[in-house]
Design a protein around this motif. Structure first.
Motif, short mmCIF file in Angstrom:
data_model
loop_
_atom_site.label_atom_id
_atom_site.label_comp_id
_atom_site.label_asym_id
_atom_site.label_seq_id
_atom_site.Cartn_x
_atom_site.Cartn_y
_atom_site.Cartn_z
N TYR A 199 0.82 -1.20 0.00
CA TYR A 199 0.00 0.00 0.00
C TYR A 199 0.86 1.26 0.00
O TYR A 199 0.61 2.22 -0.72
N ARG A 258 2.56 1.83 -3.40
CA ARG A 258 1.68 2.24 -4.47
C ARG A 258 0.98 3.56 -4.18
O ARG A 258 0.25 4.07 -5.02
N GLY A 259 1.19 4.08 -2.99
CA GLY A 259 0.60 5.38 -2.67
C GLY A 259 -0.90 5.32 -2.52
O GLY A 259 -1.58 6.34 -2.75
N LEU A 260 -1.45 4.15 -2.15
CA LEU A 260 -2.89 4.05 -2.07
C LEU A 260 -3.43 4.35 -0.67
O LEU A 260 -4.62 4.48 -0.49
N LYS A 263 -9.80 10.61 -4.93
CA LYS A 263 -8.35 10.76 -4.90
C LYS A 263 -7.91 10.83 -3.45
O LYS A 263 -8.25 11.76 -2.73
N ASN A 314 -4.60 10.65 -0.97
CA ASN A 314 -3.15 10.74 -0.88
C ASN A 314 -2.48 10.81 -2.25
O ASN A 314 -1.43 10.22 -2.49
N GLY A 315 -3.13 11.52 -3.17
CA GLY A 315 -2.53 11.73 -4.48
C GLY A 315 -2.77 10.63 -5.49
O GLY A 315 -2.34 10.75 -6.63
N SER A 316 -3.46 9.55 -5.09
CA SER A 316 -3.71 8.43 -6.00
C SER A 316 -5.21 8.24 -6.18
O SER A 316 -5.99 8.39 -5.24
N GLU A 330 -8.58 -0.37 -5.83
CA GLU A 330 -7.70 0.30 -6.78
C GLU A 330 -8.53 0.72 -7.99
O GLU A 330 -9.55 0.11 -8.31
N TYR A 331 -8.08 1.76 -8.66
CA TYR A 331 -8.84 2.34 -9.77
C TYR A 331 -8.37 1.77 -11.10
O TYR A 331 -7.16 1.68 -11.35
N GLU A 360 -8.39 2.57 -14.88
CA GLU A 360 -8.62 3.75 -15.72
C GLU A 360 -9.45 3.46 -16.97
O GLU A 360 -10.18 4.33 -17.45
N ASP A 366 -6.67 -1.61 -16.46
CA ASP A 366 -5.94 -0.46 -15.93
C ASP A 366 -5.47 0.43 -17.07
O ASP A 366 -5.84 0.25 -18.23
#
Length: 539
Positions: free
Chosen positions: A184, A187-189, A251, A253-255, A304-305, A307, A373
């Motif tokens: 986590y 990955r900045g999640l 969004k 923490n930037g992710s 997780e997103y 796209e 993704d």
């Protein structure tokens, strides 16, 4: 890529595997600083191997002239076990600088390993004997044995990092919390302001949504988000942030993440998602439970997103009428991208069927539950119907509650309620047919009648004009930019997946292996023909 595979990584991967993992990279146009994904072969023992006493699968790099007998002797295991762990490999098809998986009950200290003399190299028939006698050098010369021992030690040393990875995989339950936290953070999640707390400490004492979750998760930890965090991140769950249905873009923490708002007891799905860790399975980030009106409660699950939205949208809908501001695909799927998606889905299902404990049946495999993704890599999603493959009781797993999507449900499940991994294989076969044809699971036959896509492939592959009928059946948006022979092989594989008798269907391990070979062949075709490796722009 050949130099990377056999030089830098000493045969622990192949150039074909690197090519498949990097579909957007043009090997003739790489520069210093380019980013490559390097897939290294590592696996955990299957349920059958664990029952036989194997706890580790060691990745072994093969050296020239080695045989299965020689390698099994190194590790003191039966040769047949080595064959079984490697899909029936034989000494005749071993290739130097490739890898074998060696099933072991535990790590073998180097000092206890046996080093039999290697097989003698093949020599040409001698010519006429010269007048002067020359002594013949045989493999009894101790210098040859010493040299070979040095080579084996060197190869074993290079695989040491892989051994550690396999050990971690074998003990993943014990270290699950540590691994998840590292993933986590990398990955900045994770929202740094969010707390990572025990399930016991969640303020949900009276929550029916998460009742029983303490038993489900044990001492494991789950990221708990506050409702205020999610509300702010989704702009108060506004329509502008709605991806589709009850799923919103946020969004943290930037992710970017996807937040699904749900009602009801989702403990089973949360339990499964917290225990599965695979690149082709959608990742659970965290959750939030909230009493919304004093009578009912909402559960918010953070994923997780993806796209590019769902595979169904990409194949059938979004090019004609985009259904979302955030999951609109930017291009039509070319052949190699479709092959990579098929490999990804097969890999995710193979993991669920063979490498989770207990083994899982997804029960709802369909193109709308496959997410893509930003690089069009596929992830299996939506585990609301998933069940253990083994009920723990004698006899097959049966259910009287038949739930699913028409066109994807296997005949034995639809008619008798039989639940097995072969039902997932049937559903995957339908998705594979969608990738080939661009048609939906229930499709119009052209005469105003609707038919199952799974029923159309038999007619396509019957008779002497298979290739002509296949080309007419394939997705016209591919513009014939695909290798016909490989497309035929994929179609034959898909047909075997949707056989009426589940015993006639292959398992996901066989499917994954076959598709990997076909995908590698497709990469070679693409490089030899010069077709673009990027999605075709929609017009």
């Amino acid at each position: 890529m050949y130099k990377f595979a056999n030089g830098t990584y000493q045969g622990l991967t192949t150039w074909e595997a690197i090519s498949v993992a990097n579909p957007t990279v043009i090997i003739t146009n790489m520069t210093v600083g380019d980013y490559l994904v390097i897939p290294l072969r590592c696996a955990c023992p299957t349920t059958t191997q664990r029952r036989a006493g194997s706890r580790i699968l060691l990745t072994y790099s093969i050296f020239p002239d080695e045989t299965l007998k020689f390698i099994s002797g190194l590790f003191n295991i039966p040769e047949v076990e080595l064959q079984t762990a490697n899909n029936g490999a034989s000494s005749a098809n071993l290739a130097a600088f490739t890898t074998l998986l060696v099933p072991l009950p535990s790590l073998v200290p180097l000092s206890t390993m046996k080093f039999p003399s290697p097989p003698p190299p093949s020599v040409e028939a001698p010519g006429p004997a010269p007048s002067t006698l020359v002594p013949v050098i045989t493999n009894k010369d101790p210098s040859k044995t010493s040299m070979y021992i040095g080579i084996v030690f060197g190869g074993f040393g290079m695989a040491l990092a892989f051994i550690l990875a396999c050990v971690l995989c074998a003990t993943v339950k014990r270290y699950k919390n540590i691994i998840r936290k590292i993933e986590y953070e990398n990955r900045g999640l994770l929202n740094r302001k969010s707390s990572v707390t025990d399930i016991d400490s969640l303020d949900t004492a009276n929550s029916s949504l998460v009742s029983g979750m303490t038993d489900l998760f044990g001492c494991d930890k789950l990221t708990k988000f506050s409702y205020e965090e999610l509300d702010t991140a989704t702009n108060h769950f506004s329509e502008d942030n709605r991806i589709q249905g009850s799923v919103f873009l946020a969004k943290l923490n930037g992710s970017f993440v996807a937040i699904k708002r749900m009602k009801g007891n989702m403990s089973d799905e949360l339990k499964i998602l917290s225990q599965v860790h695979h690149g082709n399975v959608v990742k659970l980030v965290g959750m939030c439970a909230r009493d919304s009106d004093g009578r009912s409660e909402n559960l918010y699950i953070v994923y997780e997103y993806a796209e590019n939205g769902s595979l169904s949208d990409c194949l059938h809908h979004q090019m004609a009428y985009p259904t979302s501001n955030f999951s609109r695909s930017v291009g039509l799927l070319i052949w190699n991208t479709r092959m990579q998606i098929a490999v990804d889905i097969a890999s995710g299902l193979e993991y669920l069927h063979n490498y989770t404990n207990p083994s899982l049946v997804h029960k709802d495999v369909k193109s709308s539950n496959i997410l893509l993704d930003k690089n069009f890599r596929a992830k299996v999603a939506n585990f609301g119907m998933a069940k253990p493959a083994d009920s723990g009781e004698p006899g097959p797993l049966m259910t009287e509650h038949i739930v699913g999507t028409q066109g994807y449900m296997a005949p034995e499940y639809l008619e008798h309620g039989l639940v097995s991994t072969k039902a997932d294989v049937f559903s995957f076969g339908v998705v594979l047919l969608e990738l080939l044809s661009g048609r939906e699971a229930i499709c119009n036959d052209g005469g105003g009648e609707f038919t199952m896509l799974s029923a159309t492939i038999s007619n396509v592959l019957s008779g002497d004009d298979q290739m002509a009928k296949l080309q007419a059946w394939m997705d016209p948006r591919l513009q014939n930019a695909y290798p016909s022979d490989i497309a035929l092989s994929v179609a034959i594989l898909a047909k075997s997946c949707v056989e009426t008798d589940p015993r006639s269907r292959p398992d996901m391990k066989q499917i994954s292996f076959a598709l990997s070979k076909m995908s590698s062949a497709s990469q070679e075709w693409q490089m030899s023909t010069g077709y673009s490796n990027h999605p075709i722009e929609a017009r």
